[in-house]
Motif scaffolding. Sequence first.
Motif, mmCIF file in Angstrom:
data_model
loop_
_atom_site.group_PDB
_atom_site.id
_atom_site.type_symbol
_atom_site.label_atom_id
_atom_site.label_comp_id
_atom_site.label_asym_id
_atom_site.label_seq_id
_atom_site.Cartn_x
_atom_site.Cartn_y
_atom_site.Cartn_z
ATOM 1 N N LYS A 212 -7.712 -8.673 10.866
ATOM 2 C CA LYS A 212 -8.942 -8.038 11.377
ATOM 3 C C LYS A 212 -10.108 -8.173 10.408
ATOM 4 N N TYR A 213 -9.823 -8.177 9.117
ATOM 5 C CA TYR A 213 -10.878 -8.214 8.103
ATOM 6 C C TYR A 213 -11.051 -9.584 7.461
ATOM 7 N N LEU A 214 -10.244 -10.583 7.827
ATOM 8 C CA LEU A 214 -10.234 -11.836 7.073
ATOM 9 C C LEU A 214 -11.612 -12.489 7.004
ATOM 10 N N ALA A 215 -12.272 -12.674 8.139
ATOM 11 C CA ALA A 215 -13.563 -13.365 8.145
ATOM 12 C C ALA A 215 -14.599 -12.602 7.334
ATOM 13 N N ARG A 216 -14.651 -11.285 7.519
ATOM 14 C CA ARG A 216 -15.648 -10.490 6.783
ATOM 15 C C ARG A 216 -15.312 -10.414 5.300
ATOM 16 N N ASN A 217 -14.025 -10.386 4.964
ATOM 17 C CA ASN A 217 -13.655 -10.423 3.552
ATOM 18 C C ASN A 217 -14.160 -11.700 2.889
ATOM 19 N N VAL A 218 -13.979 -12.840 3.549
ATOM 20 C CA VAL A 218 -14.460 -14.101 2.987
ATOM 21 C C VAL A 218 -15.984 -14.081 2.878
ATOM 22 N N ASP A 219 -16.670 -13.546 3.893
ATOM 23 C CA ASP A 219 -18.130 -13.406 3.816
ATOM 24 C C ASP A 219 -18.550 -12.590 2.597
ATOM 25 N N ALA A 220 -17.741 -11.585 2.261
ATOM 26 C CA ALA A 220 -18.109 -10.635 1.209
ATOM 27 C C ALA A 220 -17.761 -11.113 -0.198
ATOM 28 N N LEU A 221 -16.973 -12.187 -0.324
ATOM 29 C CA LEU A 221 -16.579 -12.663 -1.642
ATOM 30 C C LEU A 221 -17.756 -13.266 -2.395
ATOM 31 N N ALA A 222 -17.777 -13.034 -3.687
ATOM 32 C CA ALA A 222 -18.721 -13.708 -4.573
ATOM 33 C C ALA A 222 -18.264 -15.152 -4.788
ATOM 34 N N VAL A 223 -19.138 -15.962 -5.362
ATOM 35 C CA VAL A 223 -18.716 -17.292 -5.798
ATOM 36 C C VAL A 223 -17.610 -17.119 -6.840
ATOM 37 N N GLY A 224 -16.508 -17.829 -6.628
ATOM 38 C CA GLY A 224 -15.354 -17.661 -7.508
ATOM 39 C C GLY A 224 -14.540 -16.425 -7.205
ATOM 40 N N GLY A 225 -14.780 -15.792 -6.051
ATOM 41 C CA GLY A 225 -14.095 -14.555 -5.697
ATOM 42 C C GLY A 225 -12.639 -14.763 -5.325
ATOM 43 N N ARG A 226 -11.864 -13.666 -5.414
ATOM 44 C CA ARG A 226 -10.423 -13.715 -5.138
ATOM 45 C C ARG A 226 -10.071 -12.625 -4.130
ATOM 46 N N LEU A 227 -9.558 -13.032 -2.977
ATOM 47 C CA LEU A 227 -9.121 -12.100 -1.932
ATOM 48 C C LEU A 227 -7.607 -11.985 -1.994
ATOM 49 N N MET A 228 -7.114 -10.762 -2.270
ATOM 50 C CA MET A 228 -5.682 -10.503 -2.373
ATOM 51 C C MET A 228 -5.253 -9.718 -1.134
ATOM 52 N N VAL A 229 -4.472 -10.342 -0.266
ATOM 53 C CA VAL A 229 -4.015 -9.714 0.972
ATOM 54 C C VAL A 229 -2.607 -9.174 0.739
ATOM 55 N N ILE A 230 -2.448 -7.845 0.846
ATOM 56 C CA ILE A 230 -1.142 -7.228 0.572
ATOM 57 C C ILE A 230 -0.610 -6.438 1.762
ATOM 58 N N GLY A 231 -1.331 -6.461 2.900
ATOM 59 C CA GLY A 231 -0.880 -5.722 4.072
ATOM 60 C C GLY A 231 -1.446 -6.321 5.333
#
Length: 318
Positions: A212-231
């Motif tokens: 549900k949040y994947l697209a918005r999480n990627v939008d919200a990442l900084a350059v060089g950002g790291r998205l950790m999905v744990i659930g």
Amino acid sequence: MRAIVVREPGDPDVLEWTEVPDPAPKPGEVLIDVVAGAVNRADVMQRMGFYPPPPGAPPYPGLEVSGRIAELGPDVSGVQVGDEVCALLAGGGYAERVAVPAAQLLPVPRGVDVVEAAGLPEVSCTVWSNVFMLAGLREGETLLVHGGGSGIGTHAIQLAKARGARVVTTVGSAAKAARCRDLGADVTVNYREDDFVEHGPYDVILDVIGAKYLARNVDALAVGGRLMVIGLQGGAKAELDLGKLLRKRALVHATTLRARPPGEKAEIVAGVRENVWPLLESGAVRPVVDRRFPMPDAASAHRLLEDSGHVGKILLTV
């Protein structure tokens, strides 16, 4: 001994406190007389039939406990009978006794009640391994924690602040926002009213929602950002914009803790003992416990967790 068994997949009423065989410690393991355990989302998923325990793990729910060492298996050193400990488990924590690899033990931190210590192993190991070991959150960077009022969230806020990061968290109510600010959150975003993307960018995002949040999480990442999905509370499948990831030179990393081999868990536990335990003993990070239930009433604890009416951990006492 007695333990909580899942009679059949279903609602919380399928949890039954009943007599089961006593566990025995294998080589490298210790037997713990359980004082308390904690409730995690994985326990709910197991109860519903969606998350079976890994091979060799006890069939009872429960991924963390605190208590006292009752017996040492062969080839165990460094601890002794009577020591107060807490432990990370692959399962079996909803019981009066549990056998656990000695490398997954942690001493009860000085100044922390042995019951409250039951709520520390899973959150500490999850946050340390994801936010620091894998994502490498550094001092001065910004962390977004989804679900700041959860056990994971309340711990992640405190640990990130103690190590010099700026913390933003999503919450579902004004009351939870206030609690998260008390724990050190710099910004709280009520996801019912506001969009967390607008408060970014974020160097690291710790996400329990998933699809549900994947697209918005990627939008919200900084350059060089790291998205950790744990659930995966918001689903398991979504479209990923690889072009956006390339432009941001960003990372999406999905992990679980329960099914990791013992060697990996031992490495994480050792990192927690070295880096997190001193912060607990100094009071810079503290356990956050919403309430305690007698272990035979695990069904009520599951209902509370599923209603998301809690802040911090829900404990089960023996």
